[in-house]
Design a protein around this motif. Structure first.
Motif, PDB file in Angstrom:
ATOM      1  N   LYS A  58       0.834  -1.206   0.000  1.00 24.50           N
ATOM      2  CA  LYS A  58       0.000   0.000   0.000  1.00 24.50           C
ATOM      3  C   LYS A  58       0.868   1.254   0.000  1.00 24.50           C
ATOM      4  O   LYS A  58       0.605   2.207  -0.753  1.00 24.50           O
ATOM      5  CB  LYS A  58      -0.915  -0.026   1.228  1.00 24.50           C
ATOM      6  N   LEU A  59       1.924   1.265   0.815  1.00 22.79           N
ATOM      7  CA  LEU A  59       2.820   2.412   0.864  1.00 22.79           C
ATOM      8  C   LEU A  59       3.543   2.603  -0.471  1.00 22.79           C
ATOM      9  O   LEU A  59       3.716   3.734  -0.940  1.00 22.79           O
ATOM     10  CB  LEU A  59       3.834   2.239   1.991  1.00 22.79           C
ATOM     11  N   LEU A  60       3.973   1.490  -1.071  1.00 22.30           N
ATOM     12  CA  LEU A  60       4.642   1.581  -2.372  1.00 22.30           C
ATOM     13  C   LEU A  60       3.689   2.105  -3.453  1.00 22.30           C
ATOM     14  O   LEU A  60       4.092   2.869  -4.327  1.00 22.30           O
ATOM     15  CB  LEU A  60       5.183   0.211  -2.774  1.00 22.30           C
ATOM     16  N   ILE A  62       7.761  -7.677  -6.173  1.00 22.05           N
ATOM     17  CA  ILE A  62       8.147  -8.562  -5.071  1.00 22.05           C
ATOM     18  C   ILE A  62       7.020  -8.665  -4.047  1.00 22.05           C
ATOM     19  O   ILE A  62       6.648  -9.767  -3.614  1.00 22.05           O
ATOM     20  CB  ILE A  62       9.446  -8.068  -4.402  1.00 22.05           C
ATOM     21  N   TYR A  63       6.469  -7.523  -3.647  1.00 22.38           N
ATOM     22  CA  TYR A  63       5.415  -7.552  -2.628  1.00 22.38           C
ATOM     23  C   TYR A  63       4.113  -8.131  -3.183  1.00 22.38           C
ATOM     24  O   TYR A  63       3.340  -8.737  -2.428  1.00 22.38           O
ATOM     25  CB  TYR A  63       5.187  -6.148  -2.060  1.00 22.38           C
ATOM     26  N   ASP A  64       3.877  -7.960  -4.464  1.00 21.31           N
ATOM     27  CA  ASP A  64       2.733  -8.631  -5.085  1.00 21.31           C
ATOM     28  C   ASP A  64       2.883 -10.146  -4.971  1.00 21.31           C
ATOM     29  O   ASP A  64       1.920 -10.861  -4.637  1.00 21.31           O
ATOM     30  CB  ASP A  64       2.623  -8.235  -6.562  1.00 21.31           C
ATOM     31  N   GLN A  65       4.101 -10.641  -5.253  1.00 17.29           N
ATOM     32  CA  GLN A  65       4.352 -12.073  -5.195  1.00 17.29           C
ATOM     33  C   GLN A  65       4.257 -12.591  -3.766  1.00 17.29           C
ATOM     34  O   GLN A  65       3.693 -13.666  -3.520  1.00 17.29           O
ATOM     35  CB  GLN A  65       5.748 -12.376  -5.764  1.00 17.29           C
ATOM     36  N   ILE A  66       4.794 -11.819  -2.804  1.00 11.74           N
ATOM     37  CA  ILE A  66       4.706 -12.230  -1.402  1.00 11.74           C
ATOM     38  C   ILE A  66       3.251 -12.321  -0.966  1.00 11.74           C
ATOM     39  O   ILE A  66       2.836 -13.292  -0.305  1.00 11.74           O
ATOM     40  CB  ILE A  66       5.478 -11.234  -0.508  1.00 11.74           C
ATOM     41  N   HIS A  67       2.467 -11.319  -1.330  1.00 14.18           N
ATOM     42  CA  HIS A  67       1.045 -11.312  -0.944  1.00 14.18           C
ATOM     43  C   HIS A  67       0.309 -12.498  -1.563  1.00 14.18           C
ATOM     44  O   HIS A  67      -0.520 -13.149  -0.905  1.00 14.18           O
ATOM     45  CB  HIS A  67       0.407  -9.994  -1.376  1.00 14.18           C
TER      46      HIS A  67
END
Length: 300
Positions: free
Chosen positions: A178-180, A213-218
């Motif tokens: 969200k911050l990104l 990266i954060y999309d993949q982690i989520h």
């Protein structure tokens, strides 16, 4: 409040770095440098999301740097990150933040003092690169935690605590993502000429990389949660299956025992010599029939 003023006379550029200001001190800055008072008041809001505004020729950017979070601490915007605000226009850069940051000194000594970044926009772009870089190590840490959880889940070494920990990982990744997402506006707002755009391109590339990266982690943590729930449901079904089998075997036997336990006077089988062994034989035959039926249905 701590104020540090840096000047590069060759570039005719002034950088004012402000740490931990109060409302009165921000008001003084507003009057001295002609900054929008409403925008300055946003610097005191601890949970303000990243944003960009162009106010009367002065660019205003709020970003958030990820900070370490202690074990057991609740996950929120304010607990995992801290705010940095920038006001900049030709010849002037003002950075405002609550706590000191090492990368600010690094940017000043390596790029500002040496004049490697000749315009204020390039310095802001380099600062944004360092801010975005703070998201990289937590992403690696979350990925490693997910790998450990994946091994436990696929080995079916499940504990009730795992679901709570997976939720914490999911919440951290969602907050960072969200911050990104909100930071994209600040990154896109910077404009540089082609000859000076290398640092800006690095910042944009890093932002895109972190978003992926954060999309993949989520996505991975959501899949692990679903897989955890599926395995838990499967184990529950196995337990229910065993209990159901025992119930089917003993239900008719309990029914028969209940009938002959009523001891009515007119139950001739109670006084027959063959009554007891005949009843036991019938119970064994009934259990055998149930077993054969279960085997044919492939439930056993």
């Amino acid at each position: 409040m701590a104020i540090a003023i840096f000047e590069n006379k060759e570039l005719q550029l002034t950088w004012i770095d402000v740490t931990g200001p109060t409302a009165t001190e921000l008001s003084d800055l507003s009057q001295e440098y002609g900054l929008n008072a409403y925008a300055l008041s946003a610097c005191l809001q601890p949970d303000h999301l990243p944003k960009h505004e162009d106010i009367e020729g002065t660019h205003f950017i709020i970003t958030r740097v990820l900070i370490p979070i202690s074990a057991g601490q609740s996950v929120s915007i304010q607990s995992i990150s801290t705010k940095i605000a920038f006001f900049y226009r030709p010849g002037l850069l003002i950075s405002i933040h609550r706590i000191p940051h090492d990368f600010i000194e690094d940017v000043r000594t390596r790029f500002f003092d040496t004049g490697q970044l000749p315009v204020v926009e390039s310095i802001v772009a380099k600062m944004l690169w360092h801010i975005l870089h703070s998201y990289e190590t937590p992403a690696v840490r979350l990925s490693n935690e997910l790998d450990d959880f994946e091994s436990k889940v696929f080995s079916q070494n499940l504990t009730p605590q795992m679901l709570s920990e997976l939720y914490q990982i999911k919440r951290k990744s969602l907050m960072s993502k969200k911050l990104l997402l909100f930071s994209q506006e600040a990154v896109s707002s910077i404009k540089l000429s082609d000859s000076e755009s290398d640092v800006l391109q690095d910042t944009r590339d890093l932002h895109l990389k972190l978003m992926n990266i954060y999309d993949q982690i989520h996505e991975d943590v959501s899949n692990l949660v679903n897989f955890y729930l599926s395995i838990s449901a499967q184990k529950t079904n196995e337990v229910i299956k065993v209990l159901t089998i025992f119930s089917v075997f003993f239900m008719p036997l309990t029914f028969i025992a209940g009938i002959y336990g009523m001891n009515f006077d007119y139950m001739p089988e109670l006084r027959e010599r063959w009554g007891y062994p005949a009843l036991l034989g019938f119970m064994m035959l009934l259990s055998g029939l149930i077993y054969v039926w279960f085997r044919r249905k492939k439930w056993l």
